[in-house]
Design a protein around this motif. Structure first.
Motif, short mmCIF file in Angstrom:
data_model
loop_
_atom_site.label_atom_id
_atom_site.label_comp_id
_atom_site.label_asym_id
_atom_site.label_seq_id
_atom_site.Cartn_x
_atom_site.Cartn_y
_atom_site.Cartn_z
N SER A 1 0.82 -1.20 0.00
CA SER A 1 0.00 0.00 0.00
C SER A 1 0.86 1.26 0.00
N VAL A 2 1.93 1.26 0.79
CA VAL A 2 2.86 2.40 0.79
C VAL A 2 3.43 2.62 -0.60
N MET A 3 3.85 1.54 -1.25
CA MET A 3 4.43 1.66 -2.58
C MET A 3 3.43 2.21 -3.59
N ILE A 4 2.20 1.70 -3.57
CA ILE A 4 1.19 2.13 -4.53
C ILE A 4 0.88 3.61 -4.38
N SER B 1 -3.72 2.28 6.86
CA SER B 1 -2.70 3.20 7.38
C SER B 1 -1.52 3.28 6.42
N GLY B 2 -1.27 2.20 5.68
CA GLY B 2 -0.24 2.24 4.65
C GLY B 2 -0.59 3.20 3.53
N ASN B 3 -1.90 3.36 3.24
CA ASN B 3 -2.32 4.35 2.24
C ASN B 3 -1.85 5.74 2.64
N ALA C 1 11.10 -0.90 -6.10
CA ALA C 1 11.70 -2.21 -6.30
C ALA C 1 11.97 -2.90 -4.96
N VAL C 2 12.44 -2.14 -3.98
CA VAL C 2 12.70 -2.71 -2.66
C VAL C 2 11.40 -3.18 -2.01
N LEU C 3 10.36 -2.36 -2.10
CA LEU C 3 9.08 -2.73 -1.50
C LEU C 3 8.44 -3.92 -2.22
N LEU C 4 8.60 -3.99 -3.53
CA LEU C 4 8.10 -5.14 -4.28
C LEU C 4 8.76 -6.43 -3.80
#
Length: 413
Positions: free
Chosen positions: A20-23, A142-144, A176-179
């Motif tokens: 969610s953070v990444m998106i 919360s990640g959003n 890339a790290v979060l993926l």
């Protein structure tokens, strides 16, 4: 089923939060870069704004596609594939030399960005117990908020010092790290049951969701709350740029740090919903939104910031609860039900500015507050109607979070 507090629960929840953070970092990274993009491509601010608008537009449209697709093909693979596509398009944006290509890539990126939001809560509904679902949805949303704030901060800081193209390059590395973390942590689906991918059935499912008053009420609550919440920020920046505040663009961008209270609101929503009916939790979130909106009428910068902190907490508290309510009460095709909630959500964001505009031009910030309260009265009423419906149907079969139908002898709380 994954139970709350288990090792699998924390692995899956952390994976979805990081996703969610990444998106949402990728969705919002362009907002602080718009003046630079306008200057570099010699375009108007309105044209530069399309680099953000086109992404949210295609993201919203994609949600209707990914839900039914994941009902047929599974959740985890689509989540990882679309996240990989987002990473590649973000890297490509760093090397873009024409604005037309930038818009095309942002449109494609928006379509790919819809994968995880459309599927994540349905994945939780398949895999998590009811208690685990209530907790996990709050953490996930919360990640959003963290992603939205983080994307703006990364874009603003890197863009100011190194240029907008380098901001995309840094965001691609972060993505890339979060993926990789999501691929490592997210457990394979075990509770998923595939449905054939049939367009006629997809349309029937969507129609069924819209005819279900328990779902339609939550759709309207989520969409109308976001209709007001996100667009209040737009008009607040105009207010704070004028006398007596006179804030610069750098400090106006920091107004979005008030989103961080929404992270707390999202995380707490699941715990509160274990002790209080979910519709009452939605109503509580709306009441907080109303209170925060009224606080912003106080003509001091500290009070305005406090008002937006309350708003963010209340909005994400209600949003988290409404999202988990949809997953619990979808009688079939849970992913498409969750996707339809997000379609209402993003349509609300797109339309709210048009609604608030005449109030702003006619009456300033006081008009924006009054117009906001009119809509929030509607969502408060809808929340109470959902509560009444829940109380009136204590003996009916309801769908639990793993998709089976069971009887309940008392209202869910």
């Amino acid at each position: 089923m994954i139970e709350a507090g288990s090792r699998a629960f924390w692995r899956a929840t952390l994976a979805l939060c990081l996703g969610s953070v990444m998106i949402f970092a990728n969705v919002y990274v362009t907002q602080p870069l718009l003046p630079m993009i306008a200057a570099d491509f010699a375009i108007s601010p309105l044209q530069a704004g399309w680099s953000f608008t086109v992404t949210t537009l295609t993201l919203g449209l994609s949600l209707l596609f990914y839900g039914p697709l994941s009902d047929a093909l599974g959740r985890r693979g689509i989540i990882l594939l679309t996240m990989a596509g987002v990473t590649v398009t973000t890297l490509a944006l760093a090397f873009t030399e024409s604005y037309g290509l930038l818009l095309a890539l942002r449109a494609l990126q928006g379509f790919l960005l819809g994968g995880l939001p459309a599927i994540a809560i349905a994945y939780m509904g398949d895999e998590f117990s009811r208690r685990a679902l209530l907790l996990a949805v709050g953490f996930y949303i919360s990640g959003n908020t963290l992603g939205g704030v983080g994307g703006r901060l990364v874009g603003g800081f890197v863009g100011e010092h190194f240029g907008w193209s380098q901001a995309f390059a840094v965001m691609a590395c972060v993505s890339a790290v979060l993926l990789a973390a999501v691929a490592l942590l997210l457990p394979p689906s075990r509770g998923f049951s595939a449905k054939p991918l049939r367009p006629a059935l997809m349309l029937r499912d969507l129609g069924g969701h819209l005819r279900n008053p328990l779902l339609l009420g939550a759709y309207l609550i989520g969409g109308l709350n976001f209709f007001i919440f996100i667009n209040q920020y737009s008009y607040a920046t105009f207010m704070l740029a004028e006398a007596p505040y006179g804030l610069s663009a750098q400090f106006l961008g920091m107004l979005f740090l008030t989103y961080l209270s929404g992270t707390v609101g999202s995380a707490l929503s699941g715990r509160v919903a274990q002790h209080l009916s979910q519709p009452l939790c939605m109503a509580l979130g709306v009441l907080l939104l109303m209170c925060g909106t009224l606080v912003t009428l106080t003509p001091t910068l500290g009070a305005i910031i406090a008002g937006f902190l309350i708003n963010s907490f209340g909005f994400f508290f209600a949003h988290s609860t409404a999202s988990s309510w949809v997953s619990r009460h979808a009688e079939q095709a849970r992913a498409s039900a969750s996707s339809l909630y997000l379609v209402f959500y993003y349509l609300g964001a797109s339309c709210g500015g048009f609604y608030l505009s005449p109030f702003w031009h006619g009456y300033g910030w006081t008009g924006v507050v009054a117009a906001s309260l009119l809509i929030l009265v509607v969502t408060l009423t809808l929340s109470l109607l959902l509560y009444r419906s829940e109380m009136r149907q204590p003996a009916l079969g309801v769908v639990d979070v793993c998709g089976s139908v069971r009887k309940r002898q008392q209202p869910l709380v």
